[in-house]
Every structure is written in C-alpha cells, then in structure tokens.
Design an enzyme around this catalytic site. Structure first.
Site, PDB file in Angstrom:
ATOM      1  N   ASP A  41      48.982  21.850  14.245  1.00 61.42           N
ATOM      2  CA  ASP A  41      48.784  20.737  13.306  1.00 61.42           C
ATOM      3  C   ASP A  41      49.951  20.625  12.330  1.00 61.42           C
ATOM      4  OD1 ASP A  41      46.270  20.303  14.480  1.00 61.42           O
ATOM      5  OD2 ASP A  41      45.265  21.584  13.014  1.00 61.42           O
ATOM      6  N   ASP A  54      41.002  26.521  14.251  1.00 66.23           N
ATOM      7  CA  ASP A  54      41.745  26.228  13.029  1.00 66.23           C
ATOM      8  C   ASP A  54      41.490  27.370  12.059  1.00 66.23           C
ATOM      9  OD1 ASP A  54      42.723  23.779  13.949  1.00 66.23           O
ATOM     10  OD2 ASP A  54      41.028  22.648  13.145  1.00 66.23           O
TER      11      ASP A  54
END
Length: 166
Positions: free
Chosen positions: A139, A121
């Site tokens: 995401d 991430d």
C-alpha cells in the site's frame, strides 16, 4: 534500442523489488504474530504493529462477505494490474518508474488475495486516539507511486511545458 531494453529491465526490477519487500515484511509479520498472544505491538507514539486481514479493497474499504463478489473484485484487480504494467512499459520519463511501484504493490496485494483470501495489513499510524487506515508495504508503494504521478503531472510537466514554450 538498448535504452528501451534498459527501461524494461528497470521497470521489472522496481516491480520485483517492491513485490519482494512486501512479501518479506508480510512473512516476517505473519510469523511474528503467529508466535505471540498479543494482537498489537507498540513501536512508538505514532506507530503500532496490528495485524488485521483485509478482504476488501484499498485500506479495508468495501469488505465483502460474499465470495463471488470477492472473486470478481480480485479478477478486476488482476486486469487493472496488467493495464498498469502496460502503461508502465509504454510511459516515458519517470512515469514508467512510478507505475512500476504501483504495479509491484498491486501484485503484492493480489498475491495475498489469491493465497490467503485476504490481505494482511499491519502498519497502524496514529496520533493519540486518531488512527489512519491500517496498511502494508504494498500500500505504501501504491500510494507513493500515485503521489509521484500527481506531483509529476502538476509541477514537473507544467515546468517542462513553460520551458519548451520559451
């Protein structure tokens, strides 16, 4: 019959585009952070690039150090992703495309869970010292697909229902 095949092609194209965009951005970020010593890149007052490795589920929640639990969650995510694809293929209207975005993002993150044992991430949204969960492109598409499904359910289907009642 031709429109059904066209729908399947669009579903696969959306899923594949999301997956490839996710892979591209993650590859670029991983390569970039491999060649520098800093852990965070300032972009503007609201966005930083900050590479973290998420071994939990969505937005870093439920991190597990036990490999057996991690593997079990990965298997569950795999089967949920298959269910999302089946729903996409059976859905009508725009729902199929929204589920395709969710599926593309899910397989993007699933790929990382299998390859790296964690998901990279790197998008850090913040206002002053308040930071949102750090996330990635997969995401974004998972969240966007869910938001579109909710919007569709609340507003568009009710509007269509009222139109059909008249």
């Amino acid at each position: 019959m031709p429109h059904i095949k066209k729908k399947y092609v669009i579903i696969i194209a959306i899923s594949l585009a999301v997956f490839l965009l996710d892979r591209l951005t993650k590859s670029l970020v991983l390569d970039f952070f491999e060649n520098i010593t800093t852990k965070q890149i300032y972009i503007n007052h609201f966005i930083n690039l900050l590479l973290i490795w998420n071994d939990g589920i969505a937005f870093g929640l439920l991190n597990f150090s036990d490999q057996k639990i991690y593997n079990l969650i990965t298997i569950i995510i795999f089967f949920v992703s298959i269910v999302v694809l089946i729903i996409a293929l059976k859905s009508k209207n725009y729902d199929a495309y929204f589920f395709s975005m969710i599926f593309g993002g899910a397989i993007g993150n699933l790929f990382d869970r299998v390859k790296y044992n964690a998901v990279p991430d790197f998008i850090d949204l913040h206002i002053n010292n308040y930071h949102w969960f750090i996330f990635n492109v997969a995401d974004i598409f998972i969240s966007l697909g869910v938001i579109c499904l909710i919007f569709d359910e609340i507003f568009l289907k009710k509007k269509l229902q009222k139109k059909n009642e008249n």
